[in-house]
Design a protein around this motif. Structure first.
Motif, PDB file in Angstrom:
ATOM      1  N   ILE A 107       0.775  -0.991  -0.074  1.00  0.00           N
ATOM      2  CA  ILE A 107       0.112   0.277   0.089  1.00  0.00           C
ATOM      3  C   ILE A 107       0.940   1.214  -0.011  1.00  0.00           C
ATOM      4  N   PHE A 108       0.728   1.868  -1.001  1.00  0.00           N
ATOM      5  CA  PHE A 108       1.611   3.071  -1.052  1.00  0.00           C
ATOM      6  C   PHE A 108       0.648   4.313  -0.993  1.00  0.00           C
ATOM      7  N   ASP A 109       0.832   5.268  -0.188  1.00  0.00           N
ATOM      8  CA  ASP A 109       0.203   6.603  -0.217  1.00  0.00           C
ATOM      9  C   ASP A 109      -1.551   6.302  -0.319  1.00  0.00           C
ATOM     10  N   GLY A 110      -2.028   5.134   0.297  1.00  0.00           N
ATOM     11  CA  GLY A 110      -3.211   4.872   0.250  1.00  0.00           C
ATOM     12  C   GLY A 110      -3.761   4.045  -0.715  1.00  0.00           C
ATOM     13  N   ILE A 111      -2.696   3.917  -1.754  1.00  0.00           N
ATOM     14  CA  ILE A 111      -3.150   2.976  -3.011  1.00  0.00           C
ATOM     15  C   ILE A 111      -2.579   1.677  -2.880  1.00  0.00           C
ATOM     16  N   ASP A 112      -3.440   0.866  -3.169  1.00  0.00           N
ATOM     17  CA  ASP A 112      -2.883  -0.781  -3.350  1.00  0.00           C
ATOM     18  C   ASP A 112      -2.340  -0.884  -4.466  1.00  0.00           C
ATOM     19  N   LEU A 113      -1.082  -1.041  -4.586  1.00  0.00           N
ATOM     20  CA  LEU A 113      -0.432  -1.194  -5.817  1.00  0.00           C
ATOM     21  C   LEU A 113      -0.867  -2.285  -6.781  1.00  0.00           C
ATOM     22  N   ALA A 114      -1.185  -3.289  -6.427  1.00  0.00           N
ATOM     23  CA  ALA A 114      -1.847  -4.354  -7.241  1.00  0.00           C
ATOM     24  C   ALA A 114      -2.936  -3.880  -8.083  1.00  0.00           C
ATOM     25  N   THR A 115      -3.711  -2.812  -7.933  1.00  0.00           N
ATOM     26  CA  THR A 115      -4.715  -2.211  -8.465  1.00  0.00           C
ATOM     27  C   THR A 115      -4.292  -1.551  -9.708  1.00  0.00           C
ATOM     28  N   ILE A 116      -3.073  -1.016  -9.902  1.00  0.00           N
ATOM     29  CA  ILE A 116      -2.597  -0.291 -10.981  1.00  0.00           C
ATOM     30  C   ILE A 116      -1.501  -0.768 -11.696  1.00  0.00           C
ATOM     31  N   SER A 117      -1.188  -0.555 -13.002  1.00  0.00           N
ATOM     32  CA  SER A 117      -0.273  -1.017 -13.890  1.00  0.00           C
ATOM     33  C   SER A 117       1.049  -0.480 -13.503  1.00  0.00           C
ATOM     34  N   PRO A 118       1.977  -1.518 -13.653  1.00  0.00           N
ATOM     35  CA  PRO A 118       3.641  -1.071 -13.093  1.00  0.00           C
ATOM     36  C   PRO A 118       4.067   0.258 -13.847  1.00  0.00           C
ATOM     37  N   TRP A 119       3.801   0.291 -14.963  1.00  0.00           N
ATOM     38  CA  TRP A 119       4.204   1.773 -15.554  1.00  0.00           C
ATOM     39  C   TRP A 119       3.574   2.949 -14.954  1.00  0.00           C
ATOM     40  N   LYS A 120       2.694   2.816 -14.105  1.00  0.00           N
ATOM     41  CA  LYS A 120       2.213   3.943 -13.505  1.00  0.00           C
ATOM     42  C   LYS A 120       2.578   4.305 -11.947  1.00  0.00           C
ATOM     43  N   PHE A 121       3.737   3.393 -11.595  1.00  0.00           N
ATOM     44  CA  PHE A 121       4.107   3.423 -10.268  1.00  0.00           C
ATOM     45  C   PHE A 121       4.939   4.801 -10.111  1.00  0.00           C
ATOM     46  N   ALA A 122       5.637   5.323 -11.344  1.00  0.00           N
ATOM     47  CA  ALA A 122       6.247   6.449 -11.098  1.00  0.00           C
ATOM     48  C   ALA A 122       5.326   7.570 -11.034  1.00  0.00           C
ATOM     49  N   ALA A 123       4.251   7.623 -11.740  1.00  0.00           N
ATOM     50  CA  ALA A 123       3.223   8.514 -11.597  1.00  0.00           C
ATOM     51  C   ALA A 123       2.583   8.875 -10.290  1.00  0.00           C
ATOM     52  N   VAL A 124       2.609   7.607  -9.664  1.00  0.00           N
ATOM     53  CA  VAL A 124       1.879   8.044  -8.532  1.00  0.00           C
ATOM     54  C   VAL A 124       2.735   8.360  -7.361  1.00  0.00           C
ATOM     55  N   GLY A 125       4.093   8.349  -7.564  1.00  0.00           N
ATOM     56  CA  GLY A 125       5.037   9.086  -6.719  1.00  0.00           C
ATOM     57  C   GLY A 125       6.157   8.132  -6.190  1.00  0.00           C
ATOM     58  N   ILE A 126       6.504   6.942  -6.971  1.00  0.00           N
ATOM     59  CA  ILE A 126       7.842   6.028  -6.480  1.00  0.00           C
ATOM     60  C   ILE A 126       8.782   6.168  -7.478  1.00  0.00           C
ATOM     61  N   GLY A 127       9.993   6.796  -7.106  1.00  0.00           N
ATOM     62  CA  GLY A 127      11.199   6.978  -7.805  1.00  0.00           C
ATOM     63  C   GLY A 127      12.359   5.993  -7.481  1.00  0.00           C
ATOM     64  N   ARG A 128      13.254   5.381  -8.327  1.00  0.00           N
ATOM     65  CA  ARG A 128      14.139   4.538  -8.075  1.00  0.00           C
ATOM     66  C   ARG A 128      15.616   4.538  -8.653  1.00  0.00           C
ATOM     67  N   THR A 129      16.531   4.344  -7.861  1.00  0.00           N
ATOM     68  CA  THR A 129      17.806   3.976  -8.811  1.00  0.00           C
ATOM     69  C   THR A 129      18.143   2.525  -8.755  1.00  0.00           C
ATOM     70  N   PHE A 130      18.806   2.029  -9.462  1.00  0.00           N
ATOM     71  CA  PHE A 130      19.123   0.821  -9.678  1.00  0.00           C
ATOM     72  C   PHE A 130      20.832   0.403  -9.197  1.00  0.00           C
ATOM     73  N   GLN A 131      20.814  -0.954  -8.722  1.00  0.00           N
ATOM     74  CA  GLN A 131      22.174  -1.412  -8.377  1.00  0.00           C
ATOM     75  C   GLN A 131      23.029  -1.426  -9.466  1.00  0.00           C
ATOM     76  N   ASN A 132      22.703  -1.833 -10.565  1.00  0.00           N
ATOM     77  CA  ASN A 132      23.250  -1.820 -12.044  1.00  0.00           C
ATOM     78  C   ASN A 132      22.953  -0.684 -12.651  1.00  0.00           C
ATOM     79  N   LEU A 133      23.705   0.252 -13.197  1.00  0.00           N
ATOM     80  CA  LEU A 133      23.297   1.502 -13.713  1.00  0.00           C
ATOM     81  C   LEU A 133      22.488   1.505 -15.182  1.00  0.00           C
ATOM     82  N   ALA A 134      21.383   2.009 -15.017  1.00  0.00           N
ATOM     83  CA  ALA A 134      20.371   2.034 -16.205  1.00  0.00           C
ATOM     84  C   ALA A 134      20.264   3.304 -17.112  1.00  0.00           C
TER      85      ALA A 134
END
Length: 264
Positions: A62-89
Protein backbone atom coordinates in the motif's frame (compact mmCIF):
# COMPACT_ATOMS: atom_id res chain seq x y z
CA UNK A 1 1.22 8.62 11.86
CA UNK A 2 -0.15 6.97 8.71
CA UNK A 3 2.55 5.13 6.77
CA UNK A 4 3.49 6.39 3.31
CA UNK A 5 4.49 2.82 2.43
CA UNK A 6 3.03 -0.30 4.07
CA UNK A 7 4.33 -3.70 2.98
CA UNK A 8 2.08 -6.44 4.35
CA UNK A 9 3.12 -10.11 4.45
CA UNK A 10 4.90 -9.82 1.11
CA UNK A 11 6.22 -12.96 -0.56
CA UNK A 12 7.90 -13.84 -3.85
CA UNK A 13 8.55 -17.33 -5.16
CA UNK A 14 10.58 -18.25 -8.24
CA UNK A 15 9.60 -21.87 -8.90
CA UNK A 16 10.85 -23.77 -5.86
CA UNK A 17 12.86 -20.82 -4.51
CA UNK A 18 11.25 -18.62 -1.85
CA UNK A 19 13.13 -15.34 -2.39
CA UNK A 20 10.98 -13.25 -0.03
CA UNK A 21 8.77 -14.78 2.66
CA UNK A 22 6.08 -12.97 4.65
CA UNK A 23 7.91 -9.63 4.94
CA UNK A 24 6.11 -6.66 6.48
CA UNK A 25 7.45 -3.15 6.99
CA UNK A 26 6.20 0.42 7.25
CA UNK A 27 7.85 3.66 6.19
CA UNK A 28 6.48 6.91 7.59
CA UNK A 29 6.53 10.19 5.64
CA UNK A 30 9.84 11.99 6.09
CA UNK A 31 11.80 8.93 7.21
CA UNK A 32 15.08 7.58 5.91
CA UNK A 33 14.79 3.80 6.24
CA UNK A 34 17.31 1.14 5.26
CA UNK A 35 16.93 -2.49 4.29
CA UNK A 36 20.07 -4.48 5.06
CA UNK A 37 21.11 -8.11 5.05
CA UNK A 38 23.73 -10.51 3.70
CA UNK A 39 24.01 -11.19 -0.03
CA UNK A 40 21.02 -13.21 -1.25
CA UNK A 41 18.78 -12.02 1.60
CA UNK A 42 16.04 -10.87 -0.79
CA UNK A 43 16.62 -7.11 -0.58
CA UNK A 44 16.60 -6.34 -4.31
CA UNK A 45 13.67 -8.69 -4.89
CA UNK A 46 11.75 -6.69 -2.27
CA UNK A 47 12.66 -3.43 -4.05
CA UNK A 48 11.65 -4.90 -7.40
CA UNK A 49 8.19 -5.65 -6.04
CA UNK A 50 7.78 -2.20 -4.47
CA UNK A 51 8.81 -0.50 -7.72
CA UNK A 52 6.69 -2.71 -9.99
CA UNK A 53 9.49 -4.64 -11.68
CA UNK A 54 8.10 -7.87 -10.16
CA UNK A 55 4.60 -8.85 -9.08
CA UNK A 56 4.36 -10.34 -5.57
CA UNK A 57 3.38 -13.99 -5.13
CA UNK A 58 1.49 -12.99 -1.99
CA UNK A 59 0.82 -10.07 0.32
CA UNK A 60 0.07 -6.41 -0.36
CA UNK A 61 1.91 -3.14 -0.96
CA UNK A 62 0.00 0.00 0.00
CA UNK A 63 1.58 3.26 -1.12
CA UNK A 64 0.04 6.58 -0.14
CA UNK A 65 -3.31 4.84 0.33
CA UNK A 66 -3.15 3.02 -3.03
CA UNK A 67 -3.01 -0.78 -3.30
CA UNK A 68 -0.28 -1.12 -5.96
CA UNK A 69 -1.82 -4.38 -7.19
CA UNK A 70 -4.70 -2.29 -8.60
CA UNK A 71 -2.55 -0.21 -10.97
CA UNK A 72 -0.22 -1.02 -13.86
CA UNK A 73 3.52 -1.10 -13.05
CA UNK A 74 4.23 1.68 -15.54
CA UNK A 75 2.06 3.99 -13.42
CA UNK A 76 4.17 3.52 -10.27
CA UNK A 77 6.36 6.52 -11.13
CA UNK A 78 3.28 8.64 -11.76
CA UNK A 79 1.88 7.93 -8.28
CA UNK A 80 5.19 8.95 -6.70
CA UNK A 81 7.73 6.09 -6.57
CA UNK A 82 11.23 6.85 -7.90
CA UNK A 83 14.15 4.47 -8.01
CA UNK A 84 17.82 4.00 -8.74
CA UNK A 85 19.27 0.60 -9.65
CA UNK A 86 22.22 -1.36 -8.36
CA UNK A 87 23.44 -1.76 -11.94
CA UNK A 88 23.37 1.55 -13.79
CA UNK A 89 20.46 1.93 -16.22
CA UNK A 90 21.45 5.10 -18.07
CA UNK A 91 21.51 6.05 -21.74
CA UNK A 92 25.28 6.02 -22.19
CA UNK A 93 25.26 7.92 -25.52
CA UNK A 94 23.07 10.72 -24.19
CA UNK A 95 24.18 13.79 -22.28
CA UNK A 96 23.61 14.31 -18.58
CA UNK A 97 20.76 16.75 -19.28
CA UNK A 98 19.11 14.36 -21.76
CA UNK A 99 19.25 11.49 -19.26
CA UNK A 100 17.73 13.57 -16.48
CA UNK A 101 14.99 14.83 -18.80
CA UNK A 102 13.78 11.25 -19.32
CA UNK A 103 12.72 11.29 -15.68
CA UNK A 104 10.17 14.01 -16.50
CA UNK A 105 8.05 11.80 -18.81
CA UNK A 106 5.45 11.13 -16.11
CA UNK A 107 4.64 14.85 -15.98
CA UNK A 108 4.15 15.34 -19.74
CA UNK A 109 0.57 15.67 -20.99
CA UNK A 110 1.17 16.77 -24.58
CA UNK A 111 -0.11 14.71 -27.51
CA UNK A 112 1.90 13.76 -30.59
CA UNK A 113 0.21 16.57 -32.51
CA UNK A 114 1.14 19.04 -29.77
CA UNK A 115 4.75 17.92 -30.04
CA UNK A 116 4.80 18.37 -33.81
CA UNK A 117 3.46 21.91 -33.56
CA UNK A 118 5.57 22.65 -30.44
CA UNK A 119 3.31 25.40 -29.23
CA UNK A 120 1.20 26.16 -26.19
CA UNK A 121 1.12 23.28 -23.73
CA UNK A 122 4.08 21.42 -25.26
CA UNK A 123 6.31 24.48 -25.16
CA UNK A 124 5.30 25.28 -21.58
CA UNK A 125 5.94 21.69 -20.49
CA UNK A 126 9.37 21.74 -22.14
CA UNK A 127 10.30 24.97 -20.37
CA UNK A 128 9.08 23.65 -17.00
CA UNK A 129 10.94 20.35 -17.48
CA UNK A 130 14.23 22.06 -18.27
CA UNK A 131 13.85 24.42 -15.31
CA UNK A 132 13.29 21.45 -13.02
CA UNK A 133 16.31 19.63 -14.46
CA UNK A 134 18.55 22.67 -13.95
CA UNK A 135 17.41 22.88 -10.32
CA UNK A 136 18.33 19.20 -9.78
CA UNK A 137 21.70 19.66 -11.49
CA UNK A 138 22.47 22.53 -9.12
CA UNK A 139 21.18 20.58 -6.12
CA UNK A 140 23.46 17.60 -6.85
CA UNK A 141 26.41 19.84 -7.79
CA UNK A 142 26.92 18.45 -11.30
CA UNK A 143 26.84 21.72 -13.27
CA UNK A 144 30.35 21.06 -14.62
CA UNK A 145 29.23 17.86 -16.39
CA UNK A 146 25.71 18.88 -17.47
CA UNK A 147 26.55 18.65 -21.21
CA UNK A 148 28.92 15.67 -20.99
CA UNK A 149 28.07 12.35 -22.63
CA UNK A 150 27.20 9.96 -19.80
CA UNK A 151 29.37 7.12 -21.14
CA UNK A 152 32.48 9.28 -20.73
CA UNK A 153 31.88 9.95 -17.03
CA UNK A 154 33.35 8.14 -14.03
CA UNK A 155 31.27 5.53 -12.23
CA UNK A 156 30.63 7.84 -9.29
CA UNK A 157 29.45 10.64 -11.59
CA UNK A 158 27.13 8.26 -13.44
CA UNK A 159 25.58 7.18 -10.14
CA UNK A 160 24.87 10.83 -9.36
CA UNK A 161 23.24 11.26 -12.78
CA UNK A 162 20.99 8.28 -12.10
CA UNK A 163 20.02 9.83 -8.76
CA UNK A 164 19.22 13.06 -10.60
CA UNK A 165 16.98 11.22 -13.06
CA UNK A 166 15.08 9.57 -10.20
CA UNK A 167 14.56 12.99 -8.59
CA UNK A 168 13.29 14.41 -11.89
CA UNK A 169 10.06 12.42 -11.58
CA UNK A 170 9.38 14.29 -8.29
CA UNK A 171 8.85 11.16 -6.17
CA UNK A 172 7.19 11.01 -2.79
CA UNK A 173 9.23 7.87 -2.06
CA UNK A 174 12.76 7.38 -3.37
CA UNK A 175 14.18 3.84 -3.51
CA UNK A 176 17.98 3.78 -3.51
CA UNK A 177 19.57 0.45 -4.41
CA UNK A 178 23.27 0.28 -3.39
CA UNK A 179 23.92 3.96 -4.17
CA UNK A 180 27.47 4.04 -2.78
CA UNK A 181 28.60 0.66 -4.08
CA UNK A 182 31.93 1.06 -5.89
CA UNK A 183 32.45 4.65 -4.71
CA UNK A 184 35.46 6.06 -2.91
CA UNK A 185 35.21 7.63 0.55
CA UNK A 186 34.67 11.20 -0.69
CA UNK A 187 31.94 10.15 -3.13
CA UNK A 188 30.29 8.06 -0.42
CA UNK A 189 30.21 10.99 1.99
CA UNK A 190 28.75 13.22 -0.73
CA UNK A 191 25.92 10.77 -1.38
CA UNK A 192 25.16 10.50 2.35
CA UNK A 193 24.91 14.29 2.49
CA UNK A 194 22.65 14.37 -0.57
CA UNK A 195 20.33 11.73 0.90
CA UNK A 196 19.87 13.82 4.03
CA UNK A 197 19.25 16.94 1.90
CA UNK A 198 16.74 15.05 -0.26
CA UNK A 199 14.74 14.30 2.88
CA UNK A 200 15.25 17.63 4.67
CA UNK A 201 15.13 20.11 1.76
CA UNK A 202 13.00 18.32 -0.84
CA UNK A 203 10.69 16.54 1.61
CA UNK A 204 11.16 13.14 -0.05
CA UNK A 205 10.93 9.93 1.98
CA UNK A 206 13.83 7.54 1.37
CA UNK A 207 14.03 3.74 1.51
CA UNK A 208 17.47 2.37 0.68
CA UNK A 209 19.35 -0.89 0.32
CA UNK A 210 22.92 -0.41 1.43
CA UNK A 211 25.95 -2.54 2.37
CA UNK A 212 28.02 0.40 3.64
CA UNK A 213 27.07 0.05 7.30
CA UNK A 214 28.66 3.33 8.37
CA UNK A 215 26.25 5.21 6.10
CA UNK A 216 23.31 3.09 7.22
CA UNK A 217 23.98 3.72 10.88
CA UNK A 218 24.71 7.42 10.42
CA UNK A 219 21.65 8.55 8.44
CA UNK A 220 18.87 5.97 8.94
CA UNK A 221 15.88 6.61 11.18
CA UNK A 222 14.89 2.93 11.10
CA UNK A 223 16.50 -0.22 9.76
CA UNK A 224 14.87 -3.45 8.55
CA UNK A 225 17.06 -6.56 8.39
CA UNK A 226 16.45 -9.47 6.01
CA UNK A 227 18.07 -12.89 6.00
CA UNK A 228 17.15 -15.76 3.67
CA UNK A 229 14.12 -13.79 2.49
CA UNK A 230 12.65 -13.20 5.95
CA UNK A 231 12.74 -10.13 8.18
CA UNK A 232 14.69 -10.94 11.32
CA UNK A 233 14.92 -7.51 12.95
CA UNK A 234 13.65 -3.94 12.86
CA UNK A 235 14.60 -0.90 14.89
CA UNK A 236 16.72 2.20 15.29
CA UNK A 237 20.43 2.04 14.40
CA UNK A 238 21.32 1.58 18.08
CA UNK A 239 18.81 -1.27 18.47
CA UNK A 240 20.05 -3.01 15.32
CA UNK A 241 23.68 -2.60 16.38
CA UNK A 242 22.93 -4.50 19.59
CA UNK A 243 20.64 -7.16 18.12
CA UNK A 244 22.23 -10.65 18.42
CA UNK A 245 20.16 -12.02 15.51
CA UNK A 246 21.66 -9.39 13.21
CA UNK A 247 25.21 -10.14 14.38
CA UNK A 248 24.62 -13.84 13.80
CA UNK A 249 23.26 -13.26 10.27
CA UNK A 250 26.28 -11.17 9.29
CA UNK A 251 29.07 -12.83 11.25
CA UNK A 252 27.99 -16.40 11.91
CA UNK A 253 27.03 -17.95 15.22
CA UNK A 254 30.41 -18.54 16.92
CA UNK A 255 31.92 -15.18 16.03
CA UNK A 256 28.75 -13.31 17.05
CA UNK A 257 28.77 -15.09 20.44
CA UNK A 258 32.43 -14.27 20.93
CA UNK A 259 31.81 -10.58 20.18
CA UNK A 260 28.85 -10.50 22.55
CA UNK A 261 30.95 -12.00 25.37
CA UNK A 262 33.70 -9.51 24.66
CA UNK A 263 31.21 -6.65 24.87
CA UNK A 264 31.78 -5.64 21.23
Amino acid sequence: MTALLAVENLSKRFGGLQAVADVSLRVAPGEICSVIGPNGAGKTTLFNMISGVLRPSGGRIIFDGIDLATISPWKFAAVGIGRTFQNLALFKHGTVVENILTGRHTHLRSTVLDAVVFFGRTRNEEIAARQRVEHIIEFLEIEHIRDAVVGTLSYGQQKRVELARALACEPKLLLLDEMVSGMNQEETEDIARFVLDIRDELGITVLMIEHEMRIVMDISDRIHVLNFGRKIAEGTPDEIRRDPAVAKAYLGGQRAEAMAKAGA
